[in-house]
Motif scaffolding. Structure first.
Motif, short mmCIF file in Angstrom:
data_model
loop_
_atom_site.label_atom_id
_atom_site.label_comp_id
_atom_site.label_asym_id
_atom_site.label_seq_id
_atom_site.Cartn_x
_atom_site.Cartn_y
_atom_site.Cartn_z
N TYR A 156 99.73 -17.56 10.65
CA TYR A 156 101.06 -17.19 10.15
C TYR A 156 100.99 -16.70 8.73
CZ TYR A 156 103.51 -18.93 14.18
OH TYR A 156 103.98 -19.09 15.44
N ILE A 208 99.45 -14.34 5.47
CA ILE A 208 99.05 -12.96 5.26
C ILE A 208 97.54 -12.86 5.25
CG2 ILE A 208 101.08 -12.29 3.96
CD1 ILE A 208 99.47 -12.76 1.41
N LYS A 260 106.06 -14.20 5.98
CA LYS A 260 104.63 -14.33 5.67
C LYS A 260 104.43 -14.87 4.26
CE LYS A 260 102.76 -11.01 8.95
NZ LYS A 260 102.14 -12.08 9.74
#
Lengths: 212, 211
Positions: free
Chosen positions: A90, A92, B68
């Protein structure tokens, strides 16, 4: 100085990124060169235009922020552990290790098929299950593997516990356990996988070997 | 409609800085992240829109970027630089989207768009607000047509040039941050800005000489 160099310097001058000494020299040139002054003016005009005139879509900003908040509560918060950590997939930048893991899986699958193809009896061949891949914590770039890149050096059946070593480069660097990647794989087909590599620089033509 | 564009950490003595909000979020205060979202969503959407030229995709990318960023907050080295870090995420997700990569979350955005769904660069200018000052002469003189021309011009730039122009010239991100986002050097960013500017000069020649 070529025109291209002059234009590049003028561009940097507009941005304020031209080193001071070069800026002084350019200012002198600008005093003497009308074409250079014209270009400077046009570059500045472009900057003014794009800074003030580009549109932004109308949004219901309150609604957008509320949706984002709800999505976090729904999709991220339930996955967090007590320390507030989130599963890496989840986060980056995880596509790179994901690609690497996918490459390893591809090699492993190929190796299993080849081992079976040799007629060796090392257990019932498993059916690969849907992947629930625990991605290793790494910042290595992707090892995007195409089948054509994989060269199997040997498919000899290992004695004892089958071990599959996937080799990309010269030095053993990290290990991945296929049992984690293929949790339902039959035990005889649970090789551990080593990526012996300079994982930061995988290259076309790298060889992948199944080594006892 | 509120416009939450408070600048990072400079919104006044009573408002927490970005760094404080990040720290509060990591300490478990969810509302602190909501404030970060409100603070940065407009800029995030602007960056994405200028890279994608499509408001629907830009909204999805914006939402994705905030998710994110939340999940990755512990990897942020300097909490005060949350804004720049978020813009890098937005830029990268926008480029991924532009390259046709599959998005990772599916959130409804249809009902938050003010001017219709999936608007193209050419059509959205009719329902868009310029980011410049309302009394700017360019806006008064050229208005929507100018915005449309600029978006179309940006869309003609190669990817790296567009990203460099959008992030540096328009959004005024530091070049070293852009270099990180583009996985390149500062010198390369300067070059891409230059090349992009050269192309824009050719494409917008009539506007440049008219003004």
């Amino acid at each position: 100085m070529s025109d291209e160099q002059l234009h590049f310097e003028i561009s940097q001058y507009v941005d304020g990124t031209l080193p001071p000494a070069e800026a002084v020299a350019l200012e002198k040139r600008l005093q003497e060169d009308p074409a250079a002054r014209r270009l400077l003016d046009e570059y500045r005009r472009i900057g003014d235009l794009v800074q003030v005139a580009l549109p932004v879509p109308e949004m219901d900003w309150d609604k957008l922020s509320a949706q984002i908040s709800a999505a976090i509560d729904r999709e991220i918060v339930p996955l967090m552990d007590e320390a507030g950590n989130v599963p890496v997939n989840y986060r980056i930048g995880v596509w790179k290790p994901l690609a690497m893991a996918a490459g390893v899986l591809l090699c492993a699958t190929l190796a299993v098929v080849l081992l079976k193809g040799k007629g060796e009896t090392v257990g019932s061949p498993p059916t690969p299950v849907a992947l629930a891949v625990p991605v290793p914590e790494t910042k290595t770039p992707p090892v995007a593997l195409a089948m054509s890149q994989i060269q199997v050096l040997t498919s000899e059946k290992p004695s004892g516990s089958p071990v599959l070593e996937v080799q990309i480069g010269p030095a053993p660097d990290r290990k991945l356990n296929l049992a984690d990647l293929y949790p339902e794989m039959a035990s005889d087909y649970r090789p551990s996988v080593s990526i012996a590599a300079d994982p930061s620089r995988p290259a076309m033509g790298d060889e992948f070997g199944i080594i006892q | 409609m509120k416009d939450n564009t408070a600048s990072a950490g400079n919104a006044g003595a009573l408002l927490p800085t970005d760094a404080q909000l990040v720290e509060q979020t990591m300490a478990g205060k969810r509302q602190a992240y909501d404030e970060l979202v409100r603070r940065h969503q407009r800029r995030a959407l602007a960056v994405s829109y200028r890279l994608l030229g499509n408001s629907h995709d830009a909204a999805e990318v914006t939402q994705d970027a905030f998710l994110k960023a939340y999940a990755s907050l512990r990897t942020l080295d300097d909490p005060q630089r949350f804004g720049g870090w978020l813009m890098r995420i937005v830029a990268n997700l926008s480029l991924n989207r532009r390259r046709g990569r599959k998005r990772t979350t599916a959130l409804p955005v249809d009902d938050i768009l003010g001017g219709g769904n999936g608007q193209s660069a050419a059509s959205v200018a009719d329902s868009a607000t310029a980011t410049g000052r309302a009394d700017d002469p360019y806006q008064q003189l050229e208005g929507k047509e100018l915005g449309r021309r600029l978006l179309e011009a940006l869309d003609q730039l190669p990817e790296k040039q567009r990203m460099a122009i959008v992030l540096f010239t328009i959004n005024q991100m530091p070049q070293k941050d852009i270099a990180k986002a583009m996985d390149s050097s500062v010198e390369a960013v300067k070059w891409h800005v230059f090349q992009g500017r050269k192309k824009l000069r050719e494409i917008l020649k009539d506007l440049i000489t008219e003004q």
